[in-house]
Motif scaffolding. Structure first.
Motif, PDB file in Angstrom:
ATOM      1  N   TRP A 277      64.400  73.116  65.945  1.00 59.69           N
ATOM      2  CA  TRP A 277      64.140  72.796  64.549  1.00 59.69           C
ATOM      3  C   TRP A 277      63.828  71.317  64.337  1.00 59.69           C
ATOM      4  O   TRP A 277      63.703  70.865  63.202  1.00 59.69           O
ATOM      5  CB  TRP A 277      65.342  73.186  63.681  1.00 59.69           C
TER       6      TRP A 277
ATOM      7  N   TYR B  95      63.777  72.952  48.618  1.00 60.50           N
ATOM      8  CA  TYR B  95      63.262  74.011  49.499  1.00 60.50           C
ATOM      9  C   TYR B  95      64.101  75.289  49.464  1.00 60.50           C
ATOM     10  O   TYR B  95      63.743  76.288  50.060  1.00 60.50           O
ATOM     11  CB  TYR B  95      63.088  73.520  50.942  1.00 60.50           C
TER      12      TYR B  95
ATOM     13  N   ALA C 220      61.169  69.359  64.610  1.00 55.59           N
ATOM     14  CA  ALA C 220      60.002  68.989  63.816  1.00 55.59           C
ATOM     15  C   ALA C 220      60.247  69.228  62.325  1.00 55.59           C
ATOM     16  O   ALA C 220      59.777  68.475  61.473  1.00 55.59           O
ATOM     17  CB  ALA C 220      58.779  69.772  64.283  1.00 55.59           C
ATOM     18  N   GLN C 221      61.012  70.258  61.998  1.00 50.21           N
ATOM     19  CA  GLN C 221      61.295  70.559  60.593  1.00 50.21           C
ATOM     20  C   GLN C 221      62.350  69.609  60.025  1.00 50.21           C
ATOM     21  O   GLN C 221      62.207  69.090  58.933  1.00 50.21           O
ATOM     22  CB  GLN C 221      61.766  72.001  60.452  1.00 50.21           C
ATOM     23  N   TRP C 222      63.423  69.378  60.784  1.00 49.89           N
ATOM     24  CA  TRP C 222      64.540  68.594  60.269  1.00 49.89           C
ATOM     25  C   TRP C 222      64.337  67.086  60.399  1.00 49.89           C
ATOM     26  O   TRP C 222      64.833  66.322  59.581  1.00 49.89           O
ATOM     27  CB  TRP C 222      65.841  68.983  60.984  1.00 49.89           C
ATOM     28  N   TYR C 223      63.651  66.652  61.447  1.00 56.46           N
ATOM     29  CA  TYR C 223      63.599  65.224  61.740  1.00 56.46           C
ATOM     30  C   TYR C 223      62.233  64.587  61.563  1.00 56.46           C
ATOM     31  O   TYR C 223      62.064  63.403  61.822  1.00 56.46           O
ATOM     32  CB  TYR C 223      64.079  64.968  63.169  1.00 56.46           C
ATOM     33  N   ALA C 224      61.227  65.344  61.139  1.00 58.41           N
ATOM     34  CA  ALA C 224      59.859  64.825  61.056  1.00 58.41           C
ATOM     35  C   ALA C 224      59.782  63.510  60.279  1.00 58.41           C
ATOM     36  O   ALA C 224      59.078  62.590  60.687  1.00 58.41           O
ATOM     37  CB  ALA C 224      58.930  65.866  60.448  1.00 58.41           C
ATOM     38  N   SER C 225      60.517  63.403  59.189  1.00 54.98           N
ATOM     39  CA  SER C 225      60.449  62.176  58.381  1.00 54.98           C
ATOM     40  C   SER C 225      61.076  60.974  59.092  1.00 54.98           C
ATOM     41  O   SER C 225      60.828  59.833  58.716  1.00 54.98           O
ATOM     42  CB  SER C 225      61.119  62.392  57.026  1.00 54.98           C
TER      43      SER C 225
END
Length: 174
Positions: free
Chosen positions: A125, A51, A127-132
């Protein structure tokens, strides 16, 4: 560094080394118990380059992390605990028990599992960093990255591995 939240004996804070910009006063770090989480730069760079097309050493946070580690060690006279992400994933119970022992924190089996989904403490952040990880309920097994490091990242890897090894030699082991 203020008073602990009501009914709490421990207050955990996660700080990213990328947030420590030049000129930011670090004195408050000396009032805390600091721990460092490290990750092999090869694996980090493979993910980061997906990214960030042309990452630099400062984008990895490793130079800043090594500098903060040295600062904490000099200011406190102690070697702060370092946990390697691979060691943690290969033996979550053992590594957390070891870290807790070093920090004089009681180990609890509930540290090894959690409910799925986002947390109020994830931050903006999250949702961006921990979504997985939102579907995870425990530590996943360690799986090395199968991709090879692209040739344009080799020089950066060589720079980063020095910082990583500086921290890695202080890592906790079970």
């Amino acid at each position: 560094t203020d008073a602990l939240p009501e009914d709490k004996t421990i207050f955990y804070q996660k700080h990213r080394t990328l947030h420590f910009l030049p000129g930011i006063n670090k004195d408050w770090l000396g009032w805390l118990t600091n721990c460092f989480l490290i990750r092999n730069p090869k694996e980090m760079l493979i993910g980061l380059s997906s990214y960030l097309p042309e990452p630099e050493a400062l984008d990895t946070g490793l130079p800043q992390q090594a500098a903060i580690f040295d600062w904490v060690r000099e200011q406190t006279g102690n070697i702060p605990p370092v946990v390697d992400a691979q060691d943690l994933l290969e033996n979550p119970s053992g590594m957390l028990e070891r870290l807790c022992a070093v920090l004089d924190v009681p180990f609890d089996e509930c540290m090894l599992a959690w409910p799925p989904g986002p947390r109020d403490t994830d931050g903006v952040w999250g949702a961006q960093w921990y979504a997985s990880f939102y579907e995870a309920t425990t530590f996943p097994p360690y799986e090395p990255k199968s991709e090879k490091l692209s040739p344009d990242l080799v020089d950066l890897y060589e720079e980063c591995i020095e910082y990583y090894e500086q921290l890695h030699r202080h890592r906790l082991t079970c």
